[in-house]
Design an enzyme around this catalytic site. Structure first.
Site: not given
Ligand code: 5RP
Length: 218
Positions: A29, A82, A96-97, A103
């Site tokens: 992320g 993150g 989210g990613g 992870e």
């Molecule tokens: C990816 C994640 C990220 O940690 C999460 O989406 C946060 O992203 P960002 O640092 O861009 O705000 O879980 O799968």
């Protein structure tokens, strides 16, 4: 101060958790990207890194940081990543990613999980951010129906395939009052690979970027 500036500030502050001579786990992320960029400046201090996604592995390699396979290391000192949301118990929503499965594996293999985020990610109750769930493709409709039975509104992240060849359902309208229980319950639905609730193994440290500086919760 912009959200991205807060992410960069907290990512740089997290470098203090890097233990010399160890292998560390790296998340995915925009906040994790800032951490990788900062890590480049102290790369001689670590043996290497295990990445939670192909994207992060490529960024690490571009900085000349050795990228190691999890199967080839004994364990990881820390995992830095993150989050999309955190409550005050450091239970998280992640994915989210779309990298949630790797992870969760890399976090599980690490002695300490340092979560880095801007202050907007701290919430009282998880669930405003739609909960990402990685699903085996042939189970997508079945799993979606099971999620509706539990009060969620699953939305297929169309056109997206995870690093593991699976699909993501983003589940809206969940008010996650008991994150540990719901994580367990959803994990038990056949076809679900990984739930984006990180509560059974929460973060150990949450570092938040704020306009007043970095705040740390443990
Ligand atoms: C990816 C994640 C990220 O940690 C999460 O989406 C946060 O992203 P960002 O640092 O861009 O705000 O879980 O799968």
């Amino acid at each position: 101060m912009t959200q991205d500036e807060m992410k960069k500030m907290v990512a740089e502050a997290a470098l203090e958790h890097v233990e010399t001579g160890t292998v560390i786990g790296i998340g995915t992320g925009s906040t994790a990207n800032h951490f990788i960029d900062g890590l480049a400046g102290i790369k001689h201090r670590i043996e290497g890194a295990v990445a939670s996604s192909k994207t992060s592995a490529e960024r690490l390699a571009a900085h000349g940081i050795p990228v190691l396979e999890l199967n080839n290391v004994d364990g990881l000192s820390i995992y830095v990543d993150g989050a999309d949301e955190s409550n005050h118990h450091l239970h998280l929503i992640k994915g989210g990613g779309g990298a949630l499965t790797r992870e969760k594996i890399v976090a599980a293999a690490s002695r300490k999980f340092v979560c880095i985020a801007d202050e907007s990610k701290l919430v009282d109750v998880l669930g405003t951010f739609p909960l990402p769930i990685e699903v085996i493709p042939m189970a997508r409709s079945y799993v979606a129906r099971e999620l509706v039975k539990r009060g969620g509104q699953p939305v297929w992240r169309e056109g997206f395939t995870t690093d593991n060849g699976n699909v993501i359902l983003d589940v809206h309208n969940l008010e996650i009052m008991e994150p540990v229980k719901l994580e367990q319950e959803l994990n038990d639905i056949p076809g679900i690979v990984t739930v984006g609730i990180f509560a059974k193994r929460p973060a150990d440290v949450l570092m938040l970027g704020t306009p007043e500086g970095v705040k740390t919760l443990t």
